[in-house]
Every structure is written in C-alpha cells, then in structure tokens.
Design an enzyme around this catalytic site. Structure first.
Site, PDB file in Angstrom:
ATOM      1  N   GLY A  93       0.763  -4.716   0.554  1.00 43.21           N
ATOM      2  CA  GLY A  93      -0.891  -4.975   0.094  1.00 43.21           C
ATOM      3  C   GLY A  93      -0.588  -5.639  -1.471  1.00 43.21           C
ATOM      4  CD  GLU A  95      -2.615  -7.434   2.745  1.00 42.67           C
ATOM      5  OE1 GLU A  95      -2.471  -6.291   2.110  1.00 42.67           O
ATOM      6  OE2 GLU A  95      -3.141  -7.760   3.465  1.00 42.67           O
ATOM      7  CD  GLU A 151       1.603  -5.387   5.805  1.00 39.82           C
ATOM      8  OE1 GLU A 151       2.242  -6.511   5.804  1.00 39.82           O
ATOM      9  OE2 GLU A 151       0.792  -5.228   4.717  1.00 39.82           O
ATOM     10  CB  ALA A 201      -0.481  -0.256   1.167  1.00 42.89           C
TER      11      ALA A 201
HETATM   12  N1  COA Z   1       4.354   3.325  -0.629  1.00 40.85           N
HETATM   13  C1  COA Z   1       5.488   4.362  -0.703  1.00 40.85           C
HETATM   14  N2  COA Z   1       6.376   4.297  -1.860  1.00 40.85           N
HETATM   15  C2  COA Z   1       6.706   3.221  -1.916  1.00 40.85           C
HETATM   16  C3  COA Z   1       6.710   2.416  -1.516  1.00 40.85           C
HETATM   17  C4  COA Z   1       5.105   2.069  -1.103  1.00 40.85           C
HETATM   18  N3  COA Z   1       4.885   1.379  -0.262  1.00 40.85           N
HETATM   19  N4  COA Z   1       8.067   1.525  -1.841  1.00 40.85           N
HETATM   20  C5  COA Z   1       8.693   1.419  -2.374  1.00 40.85           C
HETATM   21  N5  COA Z   1       8.432   3.564  -2.549  1.00 40.85           N
HETATM   22  C6  COA Z   1       8.769   4.254  -3.268  1.00 40.85           C
HETATM   23  C7  COA Z   1      10.388   4.570  -2.026  1.00 40.85           C
HETATM   24  O1  COA Z   1       9.631   5.885  -1.704  1.00 40.85           O
HETATM   25  C8  COA Z   1      11.115   5.466  -2.821  1.00 40.85           C
HETATM   26  O2  COA Z   1      10.522   6.725  -3.821  1.00 40.85           O
HETATM   27  P1  COA Z   1      11.603   7.994  -3.963  1.00 40.85           P
HETATM   28  O3  COA Z   1      12.231   7.154  -4.937  1.00 40.85           O
HETATM   29  O4  COA Z   1      10.600   9.133  -4.281  1.00 40.85           O
HETATM   30  O5  COA Z   1      12.511   7.692  -2.457  1.00 40.85           O
HETATM   31  C9  COA Z   1      10.654   4.832  -4.887  1.00 40.85           C
HETATM   32  O6  COA Z   1       9.558   3.408  -4.299  1.00 40.85           O
HETATM   33  C10 COA Z   1      11.697   3.398  -4.618  1.00 40.85           C
HETATM   34  O7  COA Z   1      12.127   2.405  -3.686  1.00 40.85           O
HETATM   35  P2  COA Z   1      13.168   2.208  -2.456  1.00 40.85           P
HETATM   36  O8  COA Z   1      12.843   2.288  -1.228  1.00 40.85           O
HETATM   37  O9  COA Z   1      14.783   3.429  -2.929  1.00 40.85           O
HETATM   38  O10 COA Z   1      13.899   1.060  -3.451  1.00 40.85           O
HETATM   39  P3  COA Z   1      14.331  -0.112  -2.966  1.00 40.85           P
HETATM   40  O11 COA Z   1      15.869  -1.085  -4.145  1.00 40.85           O
HETATM   41  O12 COA Z   1      16.167   0.741  -2.440  1.00 40.85           O
HETATM   42  O13 COA Z   1      13.995  -0.383  -1.728  1.00 40.85           O
HETATM   43  C11 COA Z   1      11.990  -1.857  -1.158  1.00 40.85           C
HETATM   44  C12 COA Z   1      13.018  -1.518  -2.529  1.00 40.85           C
HETATM   45  C13 COA Z   1      10.843  -3.024  -1.549  1.00 40.85           C
HETATM   46  C14 COA Z   1      13.218  -3.175  -0.204  1.00 40.85           C
HETATM   47  C15 COA Z   1      11.472  -1.077  -0.390  1.00 40.85           C
HETATM   48  O14 COA Z   1      10.936   0.253  -1.238  1.00 40.85           O
HETATM   49  C16 COA Z   1      10.700  -0.494   0.845  1.00 40.85           C
HETATM   50  O15 COA Z   1      11.060  -1.252   2.314  1.00 40.85           O
HETATM   51  N6  COA Z   1       9.359  -0.720   0.646  1.00 40.85           N
HETATM   52  C17 COA Z   1       8.062  -0.907   1.422  1.00 40.85           C
HETATM   53  C18 COA Z   1       7.448  -2.128   1.682  1.00 40.85           C
HETATM   54  C19 COA Z   1       6.733  -1.808   2.666  1.00 40.85           C
HETATM   55  O16 COA Z   1       6.633  -1.822   3.753  1.00 40.85           O
HETATM   56  N7  COA Z   1       5.415  -2.294   2.516  1.00 40.85           N
HETATM   57  C20 COA Z   1       4.252  -2.644   2.603  1.00 40.85           C
HETATM   58  C21 COA Z   1       3.695  -1.109   3.030  1.00 40.85           C
HETATM   59  S1  COA Z   1       2.042  -1.273   4.301  1.00 40.85           S
END
Ligand code: COA
Length: 261
Positions: free
Chosen positions: A112, A115, A135, A66
């Site tokens: 999400g 999910e 989460e 999400a």
């Molecule tokens: N919501 C909003 N933005 C998100 C996102 C999310 N769930 N997941 C990634 N992004 C965005 C990042 O903020 C980043 O944006 P920016 O370039 O403007 O800073 C972009 O996507 C790229 O992500 P980044 O974190 O730089 O890539 P990464 O390869 O270093 O890491 C992940 C990848 C997936 C490990 C990391 O993005 C992450 O942990 N995301 C959240 C996962 C999460 O907690 N999901 C559950 C949500 S309920």
C-alpha cells in the site's frame, strides 16, 4: 480536529504531509488512511496551498504497506473489498486534487505504501529506497491500485515481475523502469522535493490544475478523445486572468504574479 497519524506542515505555498507511525514503519492503518484523505480535502480547500509533498517519518520507510495486523482481522470478503475501496478513496483524493502531489520516498515503499506513492503526480526517491508489491508473500493481492497503476507506469512485464515475485527493487532500478523520476541522497530528499514543489507553486495555479486533469483524464481514454479534452482545458485556461498576466509579464520582461484566477 488534530491529526494523530500524520503531520501536516507548511513551507510557504507547499504543504508537507508526513505519514507518521514510525514504530510500524508508517504502515497504513484505517486511521492513517482516513487522515490522509481528510488532509487532501482540507489542503485542497485552502487556496494558499499550491503544492503538496508527501513523505514518511523516520529514515527507514515511506510506508511498509497496509497495516498487516488489520488485514489479518478481516472477517469476510465484503469487509476486504471495503478495505480496498478505502485505499482507493485516498488515491482518488490525491489523483483528482487540483494540487500536484510529489511523493518523496525515503525508504521502504511496499504494498500500500507504493500504491499510495503511485497516485502522486511524480516520485523522487532516496538512494536507500526499496519499492515493491510483496502482497503475494502474504497470500493476498495488491488492493490499493497496484495491479492497475503499476503496469500503467512501468509496463506489463516489469509490473508482473514485481507483483508476481513480490521482490522489491532498488531506487536506481525504479528510476530505470520509470517508477521514480529522480534519485537523490537520503539527506537531500525532502529539500529536493520541496524545491520542485516550489517551482510548481510559482506557476499559474489554473494551468497546473488543468495540466494535471488533462494528464489523468487523457490517460483513461483514446488519443482522439484525449486531445478534445486538452483543447477544452486549453480553451478555459488560455483566456484566464493568469494567462493574461503570464503573457503580459513575458512581453514586459518581468516575473509573472499569478493569482489563480
Ligand atoms: N503492517 C504492520 N506492521 C508493520 C508493517 C506492516 N505492513 N511493516 C512493518 N511493521 C512493523 C513490524 O511488525 C515491526 O513492529 P514491532 O517492532 O512491533 O515488531 C516494526 O514495524 C518494524 O518492522 P521490522 O519488520 O522489525 O523491520 P525490519 O527492518 O526487520 O524489516 C520490512 C522491514 C519492511 C522488510 C518488514 O517490516 C516487512 O516485510 N514488512 C511488511 C511488508 C509488507 O508485506 N507490506 C505489504 C503489506 S500488504
């Protein structure tokens, strides 16, 4: 109305729905969720569509969850509950569609994203996929069905492991615990998903829809009631024009031409 956060393309009877916010790793914001729900209803209404493949754009993610910036702005418990329910509406539209939906997981399927993938009929993943329910890292819980569909798919122990530690698992680990049905090389993922979707699309559409209903409704009830449901579905489908065509084609040693009637 055109879509802004997803792409919907056709390959014969197969529709490919691509979650398309690659700069945010296809994070599921409200707009994108609404478009997926609308796309499912529009595809459902188009009788020339017989199967759906859902995937993410880019090479990194199916969907990284999400949209966290939206989560961070939730003002109160009522708004948060409404948010969870908007996710449930999307997964409901997928699960209760007449159309089989194959989830092609092309990278991160987190929160999400996982999910959404779990609401599909089955999942194939690229070798580089990472699947998880992180989460708890954010101090929240899975809200789009993860606490319920994950244990149903992988069993309570593995679901608790993933939901309580927030640790993602690899595609091969996901295959071992029945979270995905097949793992393929990244370059082969979409072709394989479409190949399977076309196989399904070549069957009797009434039989496919009835099978999907029987599986999903049957899982919600005890075996005795579920077998009643199966008998009812069988009763309807077995006297359809498609059943006549399928059985006649077999006896005449030719390919069946189903019409969905
Ligand atoms: N919501 C909003 N933005 C998100 C996102 C999310 N769930 N997941 C990634 N992004 C965005 C990042 O903020 C980043 O944006 P920016 O370039 O403007 O800073 C972009 O996507 C790229 O992500 P980044 O974190 O730089 O890539 P990464 O390869 O270093 O890491 C992940 C990848 C997936 C490990 C990391 O993005 C992450 O942990 N995301 C959240 C996962 C999460 O907690 N999901 C559950 C949500 S309920």
């Amino acid at each position: 109305m055109p879509y802004e956060n997803i792409l919907v393309e056709r390959d014969g009877p197969v529709a490919v729905v691509t979650l398309n916010r690659p700069k945010a790793l296809n994070a599921l914001n409200e707009a994108l969720l609404g478009e997926v729900e609308r796309a499912m209803h529009e595809l459902e209404a188009d009788r020339s569509v017989l199967a759906v493949v859902m995937t993410g754009s880019g090479e990194k993610a199916f969907a990284a969850g999400a949209d966290i910036s939206e989560l961070a702005r939730l003002p109160d418990a009522a708004a948060a509950t409404t948010k969870a329910k908007s996710g449930h509406r999307v997964t409901h539209a997928i699960e209760h569609s007449r159309l089989p939906v194959i989830m092609a997981i092309n990278g991160y399927a987190l929160g999400g994203g996982l999910e959404l993938a779990m609401a599909g009929d089955f999942r194939i993943a690229s070798q580089n996929a990472k699947l998880g329910q992180p989460e708890v890292n954010l101090g929240i819980i899975a809200g789009f069905g993860g606490s319920q569909r994950l244990p149903r798919l992988v069993g309570q122990g593995m679901a608790s492991y993933m939901l309580l530690t927030g640790e993602p698992i690899s595609a091969d680990e996901a295959k071992q615990c029945n979270l995905v049905e097949k793992v393929v090389e990244p370059g082969a993922l979409l072709d394989e998903a479409k190949r399977l979707a076309k196989i399904i699309a070549s069957k009797g559409p009434l039989a496919i829809a009835a099978t999907k209903r029987a599986i999903h409704k049957g899982l919600q009830t005890d075996l005795h009631s579920a077998l009643e449901l199966e008998a009812e579905e069988f009763g309807k489908v077995a006297v359809s024009a498609d059943a006549k065509e399928g059985t006649t084609a077999f006896l005449e040693k030719r390919q069946a031409a189903f019409k969905g009637e």
